[in-house]
Design a protein around this motif. Structure first.
Motif, PDB file in Angstrom:
ATOM      1  N   VAL A   1     -39.510 -11.497  41.169  1.00  0.00           N
ATOM      2  CA  VAL A   1     -39.845 -10.665  42.318  1.00  0.00           C
ATOM      3  C   VAL A   1     -41.273 -10.190  42.058  1.00  0.00           C
ATOM      4  O   VAL A   1     -41.584  -9.693  40.982  1.00  0.00           O
ATOM      5  CB  VAL A   1     -38.907  -9.446  42.454  1.00  0.00           C
ATOM      6  CG1 VAL A   1     -39.367  -8.542  43.586  1.00  0.00           C
ATOM      7  CG2 VAL A   1     -37.475  -9.903  42.675  1.00  0.00           C
ATOM      8  N   VAL A   2     -42.131 -10.376  43.040  1.00  0.00           N
ATOM      9  CA  VAL A   2     -43.535 -10.005  42.907  1.00  0.00           C
ATOM     10  C   VAL A   2     -43.801  -8.818  43.825  1.00  0.00           C
ATOM     11  O   VAL A   2     -43.385  -8.822  44.987  1.00  0.00           O
ATOM     12  CB  VAL A   2     -44.455 -11.194  43.292  1.00  0.00           C
ATOM     13  CG1 VAL A   2     -45.914 -10.798  43.223  1.00  0.00           C
ATOM     14  CG2 VAL A   2     -44.158 -12.397  42.400  1.00  0.00           C
ATOM     15  N   VAL A   3     -44.495  -7.819  43.293  1.00  0.00           N
ATOM     16  CA  VAL A   3     -44.861  -6.667  44.110  1.00  0.00           C
ATOM     17  C   VAL A   3     -46.269  -6.904  44.642  1.00  0.00           C
ATOM     18  O   VAL A   3     -47.217  -7.066  43.891  1.00  0.00           O
ATOM     19  CB  VAL A   3     -44.795  -5.348  43.310  1.00  0.00           C
ATOM     20  CG1 VAL A   3     -45.309  -4.190  44.142  1.00  0.00           C
ATOM     21  CG2 VAL A   3     -43.363  -5.091  42.862  1.00  0.00           C
ATOM     22  N   SER A   4     -46.361  -6.948  45.962  1.00  0.00           N
ATOM     23  CA  SER A   4     -47.610  -7.207  46.662  1.00  0.00           C
ATOM     24  C   SER A   4     -48.114  -5.916  47.301  1.00  0.00           C
ATOM     25  O   SER A   4     -47.329  -5.156  47.881  1.00  0.00           O
ATOM     26  CB  SER A   4     -47.344  -8.261  47.755  1.00  0.00           C
ATOM     27  OG  SER A   4     -48.328  -8.228  48.754  1.00  0.00           O
ATOM     28  N   ALA A   5     -49.417  -5.685  47.212  1.00  0.00           N
ATOM     29  CA  ALA A   5     -50.000  -4.489  47.835  1.00  0.00           C
ATOM     30  C   ALA A   5     -49.888  -4.543  49.353  1.00  0.00           C
ATOM     31  O   ALA A   5     -49.833  -3.511  50.013  1.00  0.00           O
ATOM     32  CB  ALA A   5     -51.467  -4.347  47.422  1.00  0.00           C
ATOM     33  N   LEU A   6     -49.822  -5.750  49.917  1.00  0.00           N
ATOM     34  CA  LEU A   6     -49.757  -5.901  51.370  1.00  0.00           C
ATOM     35  C   LEU A   6     -48.332  -6.061  51.883  1.00  0.00           C
ATOM     36  O   LEU A   6     -47.967  -5.485  52.900  1.00  0.00           O
ATOM     37  CB  LEU A   6     -50.595  -7.113  51.805  1.00  0.00           C
ATOM     38  CG  LEU A   6     -50.699  -7.377  53.298  1.00  0.00           C
ATOM     39  CD1 LEU A   6     -51.314  -6.186  54.027  1.00  0.00           C
ATOM     40  CD2 LEU A   6     -51.530  -8.631  53.552  1.00  0.00           C
ATOM     41  N   TYR A   7     -47.500  -6.816  51.156  1.00  0.00           N
ATOM     42  CA  TYR A   7     -46.172  -7.174  51.670  1.00  0.00           C
ATOM     43  C   TYR A   7     -45.005  -6.463  50.988  1.00  0.00           C
ATOM     44  O   TYR A   7     -43.867  -6.623  51.402  1.00  0.00           O
ATOM     45  CB  TYR A   7     -45.964  -8.681  51.540  1.00  0.00           C
ATOM     46  CG  TYR A   7     -46.892  -9.495  52.403  1.00  0.00           C
ATOM     47  CD1 TYR A   7     -46.700  -9.579  53.772  1.00  0.00           C
ATOM     48  CD2 TYR A   7     -47.969 -10.179  51.844  1.00  0.00           C
ATOM     49  CE1 TYR A   7     -47.552 -10.334  54.568  1.00  0.00           C
ATOM     50  CE2 TYR A   7     -48.824 -10.935  52.634  1.00  0.00           C
ATOM     51  CZ  TYR A   7     -48.613 -11.005  53.992  1.00  0.00           C
ATOM     52  OH  TYR A   7     -49.451 -11.742  54.780  1.00  0.00           O
ATOM     53  N   GLY A   8     -45.244  -5.721  49.921  1.00  0.00           N
ATOM     54  CA  GLY A   8     -44.143  -5.094  49.195  1.00  0.00           C
ATOM     55  C   GLY A   8     -43.546  -6.068  48.203  1.00  0.00           C
ATOM     56  O   GLY A   8     -44.266  -6.800  47.530  1.00  0.00           O
ATOM     57  N   ALA A   9     -42.229  -6.102  48.083  1.00  0.00           N
ATOM     58  CA  ALA A   9     -41.545  -6.988  47.140  1.00  0.00           C
ATOM     59  C   ALA A   9     -41.298  -8.343  47.807  1.00  0.00           C
ATOM     60  O   ALA A   9     -40.709  -8.407  48.878  1.00  0.00           O
ATOM     61  CB  ALA A   9     -40.231  -6.370  46.688  1.00  0.00           C
ATOM     62  N   VAL A  10     -41.765  -9.402  47.150  1.00  0.00           N
ATOM     63  CA  VAL A  10     -41.617 -10.759  47.683  1.00  0.00           C
ATOM     64  C   VAL A  10     -41.100 -11.689  46.590  1.00  0.00           C
ATOM     65  O   VAL A  10     -41.180 -11.383  45.398  1.00  0.00           O
ATOM     66  CB  VAL A  10     -42.947 -11.299  48.259  1.00  0.00           C
ATOM     67  CG1 VAL A  10     -43.426 -10.435  49.418  1.00  0.00           C
ATOM     68  CG2 VAL A  10     -44.026 -11.392  47.195  1.00  0.00           C
ATOM     69  N   ARG A  11     -40.591 -12.817  47.007  1.00  0.00           N
ATOM     70  CA  ARG A  11     -40.124 -13.869  46.096  1.00  0.00           C
ATOM     71  C   ARG A  11     -41.147 -15.006  46.098  1.00  0.00           C
ATOM     72  O   ARG A  11     -41.913 -15.158  47.061  1.00  0.00           O
ATOM     73  CB  ARG A  11     -38.765 -14.416  46.556  1.00  0.00           C
ATOM     74  CG  ARG A  11     -37.633 -13.414  46.509  1.00  0.00           C
ATOM     75  CD  ARG A  11     -37.136 -13.257  45.114  1.00  0.00           C
ATOM     76  NE  ARG A  11     -35.974 -12.360  45.085  1.00  0.00           N
ATOM     77  CZ  ARG A  11     -35.247 -12.182  44.023  1.00  0.00           C
ATOM     78  NH1 ARG A  11     -35.525 -12.830  42.918  1.00  0.00           N
ATOM     79  NH2 ARG A  11     -34.247 -11.350  44.039  1.00  0.00           N
ATOM     80  N   PRO A  12     -41.146 -15.828  45.050  1.00  0.00           N
ATOM     81  CA  PRO A  12     -42.127 -16.921  44.976  1.00  0.00           C
ATOM     82  C   PRO A  12     -42.075 -17.891  46.154  1.00  0.00           C
ATOM     83  O   PRO A  12     -43.082 -18.511  46.486  1.00  0.00           O
ATOM     84  CB  PRO A  12     -41.769 -17.646  43.679  1.00  0.00           C
ATOM     85  CG  PRO A  12     -41.048 -16.639  42.863  1.00  0.00           C
ATOM     86  CD  PRO A  12     -40.336 -15.738  43.848  1.00  0.00           C
ATOM     87  N   THR A  13     -40.941 -18.017  46.789  1.00  0.00           N
ATOM     88  CA  THR A  13     -40.818 -18.964  47.904  1.00  0.00           C
ATOM     89  C   THR A  13     -41.167 -18.347  49.261  1.00  0.00           C
ATOM     90  O   THR A  13     -41.191 -19.061  50.260  1.00  0.00           O
ATOM     91  CB  THR A  13     -39.385 -19.529  47.969  1.00  0.00           C
ATOM     92  OG1 THR A  13     -38.468 -18.435  48.026  1.00  0.00           O
ATOM     93  CG2 THR A  13     -39.084 -20.399  46.749  1.00  0.00           C
TER      94      THR A  13
END
Length: 164
Positions: free
Chosen positions: A24-36
């Motif tokens: 799970v990646v935390v993005s400054a723009l999108y919040g929590a996202v998955r690699p796919t």
């Protein structure tokens, strides 16, 4: 740099599946996202303050908690976020005993790259570590590691990692 070091496209099928399930990646723009997850390219840091939402770390804090807690499930969490991104949300007392913050000593420009290599190594191994104490042996073949117990109750473990 983290994504470059992770190099998701070069992983074998089993490792790529683990990455999809484990990361799970935390993005400054999108919040929590998955690699796919499909995302538009952007450049934005969690340390930014925007008109309207204000400081992004503060903005995301109430939103990230439920998502990251659900993603953690009952397993061990190896947190590769930088300190800027970690400021957006910290695990509570219930999660802290199984939460490990990866720290790259020396705060070099290669820290993000090293965290990407750690994520890659964890995706490449079929082992699903259940205990914090299992991580040094699991990562020790590719990295110099030092595991530090929480400074006090309710804090996460710290894993210092240096790429060889």
């Amino acid at each position: 740099m983290l994504y470059d070091a992770l190099d998701l496209a070069s992983l074998d099928l089993a490792s790529a599946r683990r990455a999809t399930r484990r990361l799970v990646v935390v993005s400054a723009l999108y919040g929590a996202v998955r690699p796919t997850d499909r995302l538009a390219p952007y450049r934005l840091s969690m340390g930014v303050s925007l008109p309207g939402p204000g400081p992004l770390a503060s903005f995301w804090r109430p939103h990230l908690g439920p998502v990251l807690e659900a993603a953690a499930g009952l397993g061990l969490v190896v947190d590769c976020r930088s300190s800027t991104y970690a400021a957006a949300w910290a695990p509570g007392e219930a999660l802290a005993p199984r939460w490990v913050q990866v720290r790259v000593p020396g705060a070099t420009h290669m820290a993000k790259h090293t965290r990407g290599l750690v994520a890659r190594a964890l995706c490449r191994t079929p082992a699903d570590p259940r205990r914090v104490q299992d991580l040094p042996a699991l990562l020790g073949q590719e990295f110099d590691v030092a595991l530090h117990e929480p400074a006090r109750r309710g804090r996460s473990w710290i894993l210092d990692v240096v790429a060889r």
